[in-house]
Design an enzyme around this catalytic site. Structure first.
Site, PDB file in Angstrom:
ATOM      1  CG  HIS A  13       0.019  -3.550   5.250  1.00  0.00           C
ATOM      2  ND1 HIS A  13      -0.720  -3.184   4.156  1.00  0.00           N
ATOM      3  CD2 HIS A  13       0.412  -4.834   5.020  1.00  0.00           C
ATOM      4  CE1 HIS A  13      -0.794  -4.193   3.308  1.00  0.00           C
ATOM      5  NE2 HIS A  13      -0.109  -5.212   3.802  1.00  0.00           N
ATOM      6  CB  SER A  14       1.754   1.995   8.706  1.00  0.00           C
ATOM      7  OG  SER A  14       1.474   3.018   7.758  1.00  0.00           O
ATOM      8  CD  GLU A  72      -2.344  -2.628   9.047  1.00  0.00           C
ATOM      9  OE1 GLU A  72      -1.849  -1.507   8.813  1.00  0.00           O
ATOM     10  OE2 GLU A  72      -3.048  -3.241   8.238  1.00  0.00           O
ATOM     11  NE  ARG A  77      -4.049   5.048   2.567  1.00  0.00           N
ATOM     12  CZ  ARG A  77      -5.353   5.322   2.502  1.00  0.00           C
ATOM     13  NH1 ARG A  77      -5.764   6.471   1.997  1.00  0.00           N
ATOM     14  NH2 ARG A  77      -6.236   4.451   2.947  1.00  0.00           N
ATOM     15  CD  GLU A  78      -0.693   0.799   4.281  1.00  0.00           C
ATOM     16  OE1 GLU A  78       0.041  -0.202   4.360  1.00  0.00           O
ATOM     17  OE2 GLU A  78      -1.916   0.721   4.063  1.00  0.00           O
ATOM     18  CG  HIS A 123      -1.982  -1.057   1.109  1.00  0.00           C
ATOM     19  ND1 HIS A 123      -2.504  -1.718   2.191  1.00  0.00           N
ATOM     20  CD2 HIS A 123      -2.615  -1.558   0.007  1.00  0.00           C
ATOM     21  CE1 HIS A 123      -3.412  -2.593   1.768  1.00  0.00           C
ATOM     22  NE2 HIS A 123      -3.480  -2.522   0.452  1.00  0.00           N
ATOM     23  NE  ARG A 133      -6.291   0.000   0.363  1.00  0.00           N
ATOM     24  CZ  ARG A 133      -6.188  -0.673   1.514  1.00  0.00           C
ATOM     25  NH1 ARG A 133      -5.641  -0.105   2.570  1.00  0.00           N
ATOM     26  NH2 ARG A 133      -6.616  -1.917   1.607  1.00  0.00           N
TER      27      ARG A 133
HETATM   28  O1  0X9 Z   1      -6.635  -3.935   4.548  1.00  0.00           O
HETATM   29  C1  0X9 Z   1      -5.475  -4.313   4.411  1.00  0.00           C
HETATM   30  O2  0X9 Z   1      -5.021  -4.750   3.368  1.00  0.00           O
HETATM   31  C2  0X9 Z   1      -4.539  -4.238   5.604  1.00  0.00           C
HETATM   32  N1  0X9 Z   1      -4.800  -3.075   6.371  1.00  0.00           N
HETATM   33  S1  0X9 Z   1      -4.406  -1.605   5.754  1.00  0.00           S
HETATM   34  O3  0X9 Z   1      -4.954  -0.597   6.638  1.00  0.00           O
HETATM   35  N2  0X9 Z   1      -2.832  -1.444   5.769  1.00  0.00           N
HETATM   36  O4  0X9 Z   1      -4.877  -1.511   4.428  1.00  0.00           O
HETATM   37  C3  0X9 Z   1      -4.709  -5.485   6.439  1.00  0.00           C
HETATM   38  C4  0X9 Z   1      -4.139  -6.641   5.730  1.00  0.00           C
HETATM   39  C5  0X9 Z   1      -4.412  -7.923   6.347  1.00  0.00           C
HETATM   40  N3  0X9 Z   1      -3.854  -8.959   5.556  1.00  0.00           N
HETATM   41  C6  0X9 Z   1      -4.582  -9.726   4.717  1.00  0.00           C
HETATM   42  N4  0X9 Z   1      -5.841  -9.518   4.521  1.00  0.00           N
HETATM   43  N5  0X9 Z   1      -3.953 -10.736   4.155  1.00  0.00           N
HETATM   44 ZN    ZN Z   2      -1.827  -1.496   4.069  1.00  0.00          ZN
END
Ligand code: 0X9
Ligand code: ZN
Length: 418
Positions: free
Chosen positions: A304-305, A379, A179-180, A177, A235
């Site tokens: 991620h963040s 995260e 922006r992280e 992603h 994103r």
């Molecule tokens: O939504 C996501 O992809 C992640 N959170 S974020 O806020 N960085 O976008 C969580 C990812 C969890 N991992 C998987 N779903 N495999």
């Molecule tokens: Zn993310």
């Protein structure tokens, strides 16, 4: 002279007139208390609103960015289902400007010296750093694991003690992603620590004697570049979707519960899963890098963040995986080591319950397809005070505590799978 030119190029990038202006954009917070409110927010997320944190459970706050034009409309829509909101940020544009000033200031202070791990960097700079490390450090090699829609190479660093190693592999995927930003910064720090402390730091020596570390510091370079040049809050990747909207969320594009819960079929949504599984170069490059090491990958970590979470499969269903007890055991040890560093609190557990249902994610795929038991999605900091605009002075503490958590994880894996 070279430094001056670089500083000038960066200023030009940051001051780009074509940049999306977030002046007056707010981030509002609502707390769903009923099933109806919760469902309403999930629906809203499917539309083109930018959720900075998502509906996870009753009583847990949800942060949504909204433009000054849409603010009144959103507020009254929320009111209709009984949701009142608080304003968390009055002006995201100001926060972004402050971040730019911090980056430029730090850069000026650091000019002429080696790569600054305590600052954010453009993709071009990150590529140059990885290639330089590979050229000067015998443990490091760099490779390009895929080419993006806009033609960028997705660069991966391999930190290994042997040229044709058959050791276990630990795979780190950062910044799927765009922006992280603290995610790539953390991965560069880890890469450098692993590469430069072999033979002097006992823990790092043991970890590299045990396994090869494969690190993709920026898994989504087109999106990341776009956050520097045009839209700080982008994103997804940058593949056109036919209409006016761009981008697939590569972390909804893996073949693991593809197009299931927590993914959108709307090309304008931030969680658009794409036309078919592995349609994105970002997801398929990671798949191929893992398959190239099939049978050797013992850990696959997706960084991620923000939110401060350490999560295991599954995201696409609430059913716990067969290996959940072992996943949970190692998560507990890792998070304890992370917290022991500076006291930062992390929640941990399976994705679907800890954050929200999310299908097509990388770690569900590494677990299901390649049986990688230690498949975790992290995260990093913070919990919303700065959100994606984490100030440069917090990069090093974030990276240090994360690395401590990952070291504890690696030691547990080495003990379990010698
Ligand atoms: O939504 C996501 O992809 C992640 N959170 S974020 O806020 N960085 O976008 C969580 C990812 C969890 N991992 C998987 N779903 N495999
Ligand atoms: Zn993310």
């Amino acid at each position: 002279m070279k430094v001056l030119l670089l500083a000038f190029a960066l200023l030009a990038t940051l001051a780009n007139a074509a940049k999306i202006d977030y002046t007056g954009h707010k981030v509002i917070r609502v707390v769903p208390q009923t099933e109806e409110q919760f469902r309403f927010l999930l629906k809203l997320q499917e539309q083109a609103y930018d959720f900075w944190s998502s509906p996870t459970s009753f009583g847990s706050p949800v942060d949504i960015r909204v433009s000054p034009q849409r603010y009144q409309h959103l507020a009254s829509t929320l009111n209709k289902v009984g949701l009142t909101h608080k304003i968390r940020f009055f002006d995201i544009g100001k926060l972004i400007e402050e971040e730019e000033r911090n980056i430029i200031l730090r850069r000026a202070l650091h000019s002429g010296r080696a790569f600054d791990f305590e600052n954010y960097h453009t993709y071009t700079e990150i590529e140059a750093f990885v290639n330089e490390l590979a050229a000067t450090n015998a443990l490091v090699s760099s490779s390009v694991i895929g080419t993006t829609y806009e033609g960028r190479g997705i660069i991966m660093a391999t930190v290994s003690t042997g040229s044709s190693s058959t050791k276990p592999v630990m795979y780190f995927e950062c910044a799927m992603h765009a922006r992280e930003w603290v995610a790539p910064a953390t991965c560069l720090y880890i890469m450098n620590e692993m590469a430069t402390k072999y033979g002097t730091d006992a823990e790092i020596t043991a970890m590299l004697d045990y396994a090869d570390w494969l690190i993709t510091p920026v898994s989504n370079p087109d999106g990341y570049d776009y956050t520097w040049t045009t839209d700080r809050l982008w994103r997804k990747n940058r593949v056109p979707n036919g209409g006016i909207c761009y981008g697939t969320d590569p972390n909804r594009n893996f073949d693991a519960g593809f197009a299931g819960p927590g993914a959108s079929d709307n090309g304008c949504s931030d969680t658009y899963h794409g036309p078919f599984a592995f349609s994105t170069e970002e997801a398929s490059a990671m798949r191929d890098a893992i398959l190239a090491n099939s049978g050797r990958v013992v850990a696959a970590i997706s960084i991620h963040s923000y939110s401060q979470l350490w999560m295991s499969p599954y995201g696409y269903q609430s059913v716990l995986p067969a290996d959940y007890a072992e996943m949970y055991r190692v998560m507990t040890i890792s998070v304890n080591a992370l917290t022991a560093t500076y006291g930062t609190q992390f929640q941990y557990g399976n994705i679907a319950d800890t954050i929200y249902p999310a299908s097509g994610g990388s770690v569900d795929w590494t677990y299901d397809a390649e049986n990688v038991v230690y498949s975790y999605a992290l995260e990093l900091r913070d919990t919303g005070l700065y959100g994606f605009e984490l100030p440069p002075r917090l990069i090093l503490p974030t990276a240090t505590e994360t690395f401590n958590g990952l070291k504890a994880m690696a030691q547990e894996i080495a003990a379990k799978l010698p």
